[in-house]
Scaffold this motif. Structure first.
Motif, PDB file in Angstrom:
ATOM      1  N   GLN A  57      -6.659  -5.474  -3.626  1.00 32.60           N
ATOM      2  CA  GLN A  57      -7.238  -4.197  -3.239  1.00 32.60           C
ATOM      3  C   GLN A  57      -6.906  -3.944  -1.784  1.00 32.60           C
ATOM      4  O   GLN A  57      -6.303  -4.789  -1.123  1.00 32.60           O
ATOM      5  CB  GLN A  57      -8.752  -4.215  -3.458  1.00 32.60           C
ATOM      6  CG  GLN A  57      -9.174  -4.466  -4.891  1.00 32.60           C
ATOM      7  CD  GLN A  57     -10.664  -4.584  -5.037  1.00 32.60           C
ATOM      8  OE1 GLN A  57     -11.401  -4.603  -4.053  1.00 32.60           O
ATOM      9  NE2 GLN A  57     -11.131  -4.659  -6.277  1.00 32.60           N
TER      10      GLN A  57
ATOM     11  N   PRO B 105      -6.195  -0.254  -6.694  1.00 33.64           N
ATOM     12  CA  PRO B 105      -4.992   0.425  -7.187  1.00 33.64           C
ATOM     13  C   PRO B 105      -5.140   0.785  -8.664  1.00 33.64           C
ATOM     14  O   PRO B 105      -5.492  -0.053  -9.490  1.00 33.64           O
ATOM     15  CB  PRO B 105      -3.873  -0.608  -6.985  1.00 33.64           C
ATOM     16  CG  PRO B 105      -4.416  -1.577  -5.992  1.00 33.64           C
ATOM     17  CD  PRO B 105      -5.889  -1.624  -6.239  1.00 33.64           C
TER      18      PRO B 105
ATOM     19  N   TYR C 290       0.851  -1.180   0.000  1.00 34.21           N
ATOM     20  CA  TYR C 290       0.000   0.000   0.000  1.00 34.21           C
ATOM     21  C   TYR C 290       0.892   1.237   0.000  1.00 34.21           C
ATOM     22  O   TYR C 290       1.852   1.327   0.757  1.00 34.21           O
ATOM     23  CB  TYR C 290      -0.896  -0.002   1.238  1.00 34.21           C
ATOM     24  CG  TYR C 290      -1.725   1.258   1.371  1.00 34.21           C
ATOM     25  CD1 TYR C 290      -2.835   1.454   0.565  1.00 34.21           C
ATOM     26  CD2 TYR C 290      -1.380   2.239   2.288  1.00 34.21           C
ATOM     27  CE1 TYR C 290      -3.588   2.606   0.675  1.00 34.21           C
ATOM     28  CE2 TYR C 290      -2.130   3.391   2.412  1.00 34.21           C
ATOM     29  CZ  TYR C 290      -3.236   3.568   1.598  1.00 34.21           C
ATOM     30  OH  TYR C 290      -3.971   4.719   1.708  1.00 34.21           O
TER      31      TYR C 290
ATOM     32  N   TYR D  50      -5.588   5.592  -5.860  1.00 26.57           N
ATOM     33  CA  TYR D  50      -6.551   4.542  -5.518  1.00 26.57           C
ATOM     34  C   TYR D  50      -7.965   5.031  -5.822  1.00 26.57           C
ATOM     35  O   TYR D  50      -8.288   6.198  -5.594  1.00 26.57           O
ATOM     36  CB  TYR D  50      -6.457   4.180  -4.034  1.00 26.57           C
ATOM     37  CG  TYR D  50      -5.161   3.514  -3.650  1.00 26.57           C
ATOM     38  CD1 TYR D  50      -4.914   2.180  -3.981  1.00 26.57           C
ATOM     39  CD2 TYR D  50      -4.170   4.212  -2.959  1.00 26.57           C
ATOM     40  CE1 TYR D  50      -3.722   1.569  -3.640  1.00 26.57           C
ATOM     41  CE2 TYR D  50      -2.975   3.601  -2.617  1.00 26.57           C
ATOM     42  CZ  TYR D  50      -2.756   2.282  -2.961  1.00 26.57           C
ATOM     43  OH  TYR D  50      -1.572   1.673  -2.630  1.00 26.57           O
TER      44      TYR D  50
END
Length: 269
Positions: free
Chosen positions: A212, A233, A147, A238
């Motif tokens: 995700q 993504p 992330y 995002y």
């Protein structure tokens, strides 16, 4: 072709008892919610039930999509009167646990397979399987492995608030609020800033074979998440396109890995 529904693929006797035995066999884990939002027919292991059904579906789809016959057997093993797949779970001795099937010989059932039970790799059920199926694998694109907290989040507010299913997941007190779009956008921005400081609050999930992230949203109380937003993504940002209840978020996250984020663990501990 493997039908991607466990109960259309095989006759499954004593399903809840089978799940209880699996829970006892696997590494200790809580498989039910502390204060469930809904009444579950399976009160003891609703999370485990959803997990196994989801893993079966994934392995069935992957098996059908794989053109190489040898690689197929690594996903879902079929040989004569026996078949099995790796559940992704492990025993207390870290032995893989497999779901095992035999040919269905019940005259009152048209299903081809019969669920024989869960077994570890040392079980007699697997003695003649020379190459056991591999643990379920997820293909992750490079940008989906981690992330990136500095990426902006674009919220598709119109789509989310225009979907009755998403609206029903919001706290009852704010569903009719005139400033609901602003409230939602503000909650997402607050969560994004929190994730910059504490990236671990974001939890990965897999949806349709793509990675995700779940971002906890605080709509009523800045210290207590009310729901989660799924982030897809994109190219340097995002996209927030749907909201999930916290229980839905936990179940989806568990399919990929055991959740460790406190906002999810609080649901079961």
């Amino acid at each position: 072709m493997v039908i991607p529904d466990l109960f259309e693929f095989a006759y499954v006797p004593g399903w809840y008892l089978q799940l209880d035995e699996l829970a006892d066999m696997a590494l200790p884990e809580i498989w039910r919610f502390k204060k469930p939002e809904h009444i579950y027919k399976n009160e003891a292991t609703p999370i485990l039930e959803r997990y196994i059904q989801s893993i079966f579906r994934k392995q069935a789809i992957d098996y059908d999509a794989e053109p190489d016959s040898l690689k197929k057997q690594q996903i879902f093993h079929f040989e004569n009167e026996f078949s099995c797949f790796h559940t992704g779970l492990y025993t207390r001795n870290y032995k893989g646990i497999y779901a095992c099937f035999g040919r269905n010989k019940k005259t009152d059932s048209l299903l081809k397979w019969y669920f024989k039970g869960f077994a570890d790799e040392l079980s007699p059920l697997l003695r003649y399987v020379s190459s056991l199926p591999e643990k379920p694998l997820y293909s992750m694109p490079l940008h989906g492995i981690h992330y990136f907290p500095d990426w902006p989040v674009r919220v598709n507010v119109e789509h989310i608030l225009g979907d009755p299913a998403n609206i029903e997941r919001l706290p009852m007190e704010i569903r009719e609020a005139r400033n609901l779009p602003l409230l939602l956008e503000t909650a997402v921005e607050l969560a994004r800033r929190q994730a910059i400081i504490t990236p671990s609050i974001t939890v990965p999930q897999v949806y349709q074979q793509s990675v995700q992230y779940l971002l906890p949203l605080c709509l009523m109380d800045m210290e207590q998440p009310d729901l989660a937003m799924a982030l897809r993504p994109m190219d340097g940002y995002y996209m927030g396109y749907t909201c999930l209840t916290l229980e839905m978020a936990y179940v989806n996250a568990r399919i990929l890995a055991r959740p460790t984020a406190p906002w999810l663990l609080s649901l079961v501990e």
